[in-house]
Design a protein around this motif. Structure first.
Motif, PDB file in Angstrom:
ATOM      1  N   VAL A  13       0.837  -1.201   0.000  1.00  0.00           N
ATOM      2  CA  VAL A  13       0.000   0.000   0.000  1.00  0.00           C
ATOM      3  C   VAL A  13       0.871   1.249   0.000  1.00  0.00           C
ATOM      4  CG1 VAL A  13      -1.606   1.368   1.401  1.00  0.00           C
ATOM      5  CG2 VAL A  13      -2.037  -1.060   1.035  1.00  0.00           C
ATOM      6  N   ARG A  14       1.928   1.238   0.803  1.00  0.00           N
ATOM      7  CA  ARG A  14       2.828   2.406   0.843  1.00  0.00           C
ATOM      8  C   ARG A  14       3.489   2.630  -0.520  1.00  0.00           C
ATOM      9  NH1 ARG A  14       4.188   0.322   6.067  1.00  0.00           N
ATOM     10  NH2 ARG A  14       6.092  -0.628   5.248  1.00  0.00           N
ATOM     11  N   ILE A  15       3.853   1.539  -1.204  1.00  0.00           N
ATOM     12  CA  ILE A  15       4.460   1.673  -2.533  1.00  0.00           C
ATOM     13  C   ILE A  15       3.467   2.299  -3.506  1.00  0.00           C
ATOM     14  CG2 ILE A  15       5.291   0.376  -4.538  1.00  0.00           C
ATOM     15  CD1 ILE A  15       6.552  -1.609  -2.563  1.00  0.00           C
ATOM     16  N   MET A  16       2.229   1.778  -3.506  1.00  0.00           N
ATOM     17  CA  MET A  16       1.229   2.320  -4.413  1.00  0.00           C
ATOM     18  C   MET A  16       0.957   3.792  -4.129  1.00  0.00           C
ATOM     19  SD  MET A  16       0.613  -0.085  -6.491  1.00  0.00           S
ATOM     20  CE  MET A  16      -0.615   0.878  -7.358  1.00  0.00           C
ATOM     21  N   ARG A  17       0.876   4.134  -2.867  1.00  0.00           N
ATOM     22  CA  ARG A  17       0.620   5.540  -2.523  1.00  0.00           C
ATOM     23  C   ARG A  17       1.797   6.422  -2.920  1.00  0.00           C
ATOM     24  NH1 ARG A  17      -2.954   6.772   2.697  1.00  0.00           N
ATOM     25  NH2 ARG A  17      -2.962   8.696   1.462  1.00  0.00           N
ATOM     26  N   GLY A  18       3.003   5.874  -2.782  1.00  0.00           N
ATOM     27  CA  GLY A  18       4.178   6.638  -3.199  1.00  0.00           C
ATOM     28  C   GLY A  18       4.181   6.911  -4.698  1.00  0.00           C
ATOM     29  N   ILE A  19       3.755   5.930  -5.487  1.00  0.00           N
ATOM     30  CA  ILE A  19       3.688   6.101  -6.947  1.00  0.00           C
ATOM     31  C   ILE A  19       2.715   7.221  -7.310  1.00  0.00           C
ATOM     32  CG2 ILE A  19       2.943   5.019  -9.108  1.00  0.00           C
ATOM     33  CD1 ILE A  19       3.986   2.350  -7.918  1.00  0.00           C
ATOM     34  N   PHE A  20       1.513   7.164  -6.743  1.00  0.00           N
ATOM     35  CA  PHE A  20       0.498   8.160  -7.105  1.00  0.00           C
ATOM     36  C   PHE A  20       0.830   9.530  -6.532  1.00  0.00           C
ATOM     37  CE2 PHE A  20      -1.774   4.249  -8.020  1.00  0.00           C
ATOM     38  CZ  PHE A  20      -2.401   4.581  -9.216  1.00  0.00           C
ATOM     39  N   HIS A  21       1.504   9.559  -5.390  1.00  0.00           N
ATOM     40  CA  HIS A  21       1.969  10.845  -4.855  1.00  0.00           C
ATOM     41  C   HIS A  21       2.974  11.481  -5.808  1.00  0.00           C
ATOM     42  CE1 HIS A  21       3.421  13.857  -2.003  1.00  0.00           C
ATOM     43  NE2 HIS A  21       4.656  13.455  -2.288  1.00  0.00           N
TER      44      HIS A  21
END
Length: 325
Positions: free
Chosen positions: A294-302
């Motif tokens: 989840v943190r990786i996905m959020r980092g991508i979209f951020h």
């Protein structure tokens, strides 16, 4: 320590303090289970390895330790119930089948006396009912949510019947908290609540008179789960994860960020395009993301939104909508 581990330890300690545990062999099996549990990545493996326990011991441990632990990981959530009597019949149905965790969201009436009429001799359980002002808060620590719906929806939901749904739900309850989400007596779950679900169950009934009482619907679902738990084969679990499975609050934060980003890059342009988010939720719900993912996905979209800012691009803005939950 995971919720599953806490529940197992609590169940074993509770069992060892009862009269049933006076058998030397049963005490021994519990102690071995307790000692070895931390050495393997899943408690089910202790019960399927014949070198650890004879068949009689595996059956005993599964019945007295694993079943109560799994059922304690299943939470019944009533969304905007209208009648306290139905809250009481729900609680009574749950107790009949060994379920204890009940949450209610924004009840129209919350009369403890009327609840007790439908669930006699349940004072402690009534006091243990958890109340929440919103569905998001009620599901904040839930790993998997299944919505009970009676109507055919326009949205492309994959809906199961209670019996075939039990084995997947019990498997998920062995890994984390599972919520059974029920809607209002007169209208069921709104689409805004169904959107937050990972799976869907409908109870087949006479099409000429298909409306079930809320307590009846809960009883059918927990009865099927109770039966399935008694006879469930012990499936070998997935390999151990390095990180815990993401809970509802973490996933909702990710979905909100994804939606804001898709509006920002104008992939979503109108309200009618919001169906894409339902598809995205369905995709991720099948993968059981862990906290790191989840943190990786959020980092991508951020980073996508940050990139727009660095390039001087004004991101698109979402169209305001009413928020019901």
């Amino acid at each position: 320590m995971s919720d599953l581990t806490k529940n197992i330890l609590h169940t074993i300690c509770k069992y060892l303090s009862t009269e049933k545990s006076k058998s030397f062999l049963r005490k021994k099996y519990c102690q071995i289970f307790l000692r070895d549990y931390t050495r393997l990545y899943h408690p089910f493996l202790l019960l399927v390895r014949p070198d650890r326990f004879p068949q009689s011991a595996r059956s005993f441990l599964y019945r007295n330790i694993m079943i109560p632990t799994i059922l304690s990981n299943i939470v019944v959530v009533l969304y905007e119930p209208k009648d306290p009597i139905n809250i009481g019949t729900t609680l009574r149905a749950m107790k009949n089948m060994g379920f204890r965790r009940l949450r209610i969201v924004e009840p129209a009436a919350d009369d403890v006396w009327r609840i007790s009429l439908a669930a006699p001799r349940s004072e402690q359980d009534i006091q243990g009912i958890q109340r929440f002002p919103s569905l998001s808060e009620a599901l904040h620590d839930i790993s998997y949510t299944v919505g009970l719906t009676a109507r055919v929806r326009k949205a492309n939901y994959v809906v199961m019947h209670p019996r075939p749904a039990t084995q997947p739900l019990l498997a998920k309850a062995a890994e984390g908290s599972v919520a059974l989400l029920f809607g209002r007596e007169d209208s069921g779950l709104p689409n805004s609540a169904l959107t937050r679900c990972d799976g869907y169950v409908t109870i087949p009934a006479n099409p000429d008179y298909s409306s079930l009482n809320l307590g009846q619907a809960v009883l059918i679902m927990v009865y099927e789960l109770f039966l399935a738990a008694q006879e469930a084969p012990l499936h070998t679990p997935d390999p151990k994860r390095s990180y815990p499975t993401a809970d509802h609050a973490q996933l909702e934060g990710m979905y909100q960020q994804i939606e804001e980003t898709l509006w920002g890059i104008e992939f979503i342009k109108t309200q009618t395009s919001r169906g894409i988010m339902r598809s995205i939720r369905n995709i991720f719900s099948r993968t059981r993301l862990d906290e790191r993912e989840v943190r990786i996905m959020r980092g991508i979209f951020h980073e996508v939104m940050s990139f727009l800012g660095r390039k001087g691009v004004e991101p698109g803005k979402p169209i305001e909508r009413d928020k019901h939950t």
